[in-house]
Every structure is written in structure tokens, then in C-alpha cells.
Write an enzyme that holds these catalytic residues in place. Structure first.
Site, PDB file in Angstrom:
ATOM      1  N   LYS A 141      -7.825  -7.755   3.758  1.00 20.78           N
ATOM      2  CA  LYS A 141      -7.134  -6.475   3.949  1.00 20.78           C
ATOM      3  C   LYS A 141      -7.370  -5.538   2.762  1.00 20.78           C
ATOM      4  O   LYS A 141      -7.688  -4.364   2.933  1.00 20.78           O
ATOM      5  CB  LYS A 141      -5.625  -6.689   4.146  1.00 20.78           C
ATOM      6  CG  LYS A 141      -4.933  -5.410   4.572  1.00 20.78           C
ATOM      7  CD  LYS A 141      -3.444  -5.469   4.443  1.00 20.78           C
ATOM      8  CE  LYS A 141      -3.000  -4.849   3.147  1.00 20.78           C
ATOM      9  NZ  LYS A 141      -1.580  -4.868   2.910  1.00 20.78           N
ATOM     10  N   ASP A 159      -2.935  -4.609   8.561  1.00 19.64           N
ATOM     11  CA  ASP A 159      -1.766  -5.140   7.852  1.00 19.64           C
ATOM     12  C   ASP A 159      -0.835  -5.812   8.861  1.00 19.64           C
ATOM     13  O   ASP A 159      -1.164  -5.904  10.048  1.00 19.64           O
ATOM     14  CB  ASP A 159      -1.048  -4.021   7.064  1.00 19.64           C
ATOM     15  CG  ASP A 159      -0.111  -3.251   7.958  1.00 19.64           C
ATOM     16  OD1 ASP A 159      -0.430  -3.096   9.160  1.00 19.64           O
ATOM     17  OD2 ASP A 159       0.959  -2.833   7.490  1.00 19.64           O
TER      18      ASP A 159
END
Ligand code: SF4
Length: 233
Positions: A141, A159
């Protein structure tokens, strides 16, 4: 359950979310730092502070750190003792682990910082991603946020909000993993980075304000007619 999603439908989702939410840069640490022309190291520190905590806590920790060191550079972080660094970033939580990570990152950037930036700029997105993933504290991420937001390369960071919302909408299956979700959005949205960036932020906003983890507010959701989970109820 996966619903049928195509580019047209996902652009409809994009436009509705864009009409519904205002993306505020002070609610996203990476965006805040990039907009204020932060150096890559500074942006990475901000994102590491935002891992497994709220953006608000990360921003508090970052501001605290900045008060202590004035300028968030590798040199400044390495000058702090472990205890001083831990104290400065305490609002983000997990401060011992984060401090170790940040010092490792600072040591690497002190010697190779400009070389890393140059290489990432030149490489294609997947190769640049592999390079970033080798750095301490940088997971998929974080790497994708940096590539999309800082280097303007086409990828899609996922996320926890995006993970949840995309499953509920039926864009991906319930057992989809990070990489499945990233690739699915790239497939549907294409490589236009301004669209990828805004969609990333809008889906997070939607997850925070409406499609909440515990109790989604489906009765006030502007995309309920597109949603797989809503149709089931
Ligand atoms: S209808 Fe409910 S579950 Fe579906 S996206 Fe909206 S808030 Fe989330």
C-alpha cells in the site's frame, strides 16, 4: 458475491462519489505532504506513521516530529536518540517499532536517497514498485501511494476502506487479496493517474463517512443502486 462491473459502471460510481464528497488534503497525510512539496523521504515518513492508525494520529505524530527536528530529513532523524524519536512519534502508536523502521529508512536515504529517487522516476511502475518494496517499512500500500501520488505512476493503492467498500460493492469477490483489488481497479479505470488518484481518495472518503466498517449507512448511500450488498438486503 461479485456483481457485473465494467468501465461505464465504475465511471458512474466515480462521478457520483465525486458529486458527494469533498476531498480535503488535510485529512490525508500523504496528500498533505505531497501538496506542500515535501521531499520523498518526508512523504515516506508520513506514510509509515499512518500505517495501522488513523490519518489524524499520523498527522499529529508528524507535526510533533517536525517540531522536534524542524526539517524531517534522514540526517535529522539519525541525530535523535531512539527515545527522542519514539517520544516524538508517540501519537501514531507502535512507536518503538516505527522508530526502528524510520531509522533504518533514514540510514538508507542518507547514502542512497537521490539514487533511489532517480531510479524510481526512470523505471516503469512495476519495476519501481519492486524497488520500493525492498525498503524497510514499505509494504504494497505504501509503495502504491508513493508511486501514484508522488511519482504520478499508474497504480492503485488499496487501504482498509477500499478493501471493504470494493467487496461490498461487488467489484471484487469476498476473498480477493490486495493484488486482486489493485489489478481490478487498474483494469476498470485505465492508466489515467488523475482518475486513479481521485478514485482512491473518494473510495476512502466513502468508507469513512458512509460505508462504515461496523454499520454502513446504506439508506443515505448515493451508490446503493450499484451495490451488490444493498441489492441482497
Ligand atoms: S449500499 Fe451500503 S454497503 Fe453498499 S456501498 Fe453503500 S453504504 Fe456500502
Amino acid at each position: 458475491m461479485v456483481c457485473t462491473w465494467n468501465r461505464e459502471k465504475v465511471l458512474d460510481l466515480f462521478n457520483r462519489l465525486r458529486g458527494r464528497y469533498v476531498v480535503r488534503e488535510d485529512e490525508f497525510i500523504a496528500l498533505k505532504l505531497i501538496t506542500s512539496k515535501g521531499e520523498l523521504f518526508e512523504v515516506l515518513v508520513g506514510i509509515v506513521l499512518s500505517q495501522n492508525t488513523s490519518e489524524r494520529n499520523a498527522i499529529r505524530a508528524f507535526d510533533n516530529l517536525k517540531k522536534v527536528v524542524k526539517s524531517v530529513t534522514p540526517e535529522a532523524l539519525l541525530r535523535l536518540s531512539d527515545e527522542e524519536l519514539q517520544r516524538a512519534i508517540a501519537p501514531a502508536g507502535l512507536h518503538r517499532r516505527r522508530a526502528i523502521m524510520l531509522k533504518k529508512l533514514a540510514s538508507i536515504f542518507l547514502v542512497q536517497g537521490s539514487c533511489i529517487i532517480e531510479k524510481i522516476s526512470e523505471l516503469d511502475v512495476e519495476a519501481a514498485r519492486q524497488l520500493l518494496l525492498k525498503l524497510p517499512g514499505i509494504g504494497p500500500k505504501t509503495a502504491d501511494v508513493v508511486l501514484l501520488m508522488y511519482f504520478n505512476k499508474p497504480t492503485f493503492p488499496v487501504d482498509t476502506n477500499i478493501d471493504r467498500v470494493s467487496r461490498r460493492l461487488g467489484i471484487v469477490s469476498s476473498d480477493a487479496r490486495y493484488e486482486d483489488i489493485r489489478r481490478r481497479f487498474l483494469e476498470l479505470l485505465g492508466r489515467e493517474t488523475s482518475v486513479l488518484r481521485l478514485m482512491h481518495l473518494l473510495l476512502i472518503q466513502h468508507g469513512r463517512e458512509t460505508c462504515k466498517a461496523r454499520k454502513p449507512l446504506c439508506d443515505r448511500c448515493v451508490v446503493s443502486d450499484l451495490c451488490c450488498s444493498f441489492a441482497k438486503d
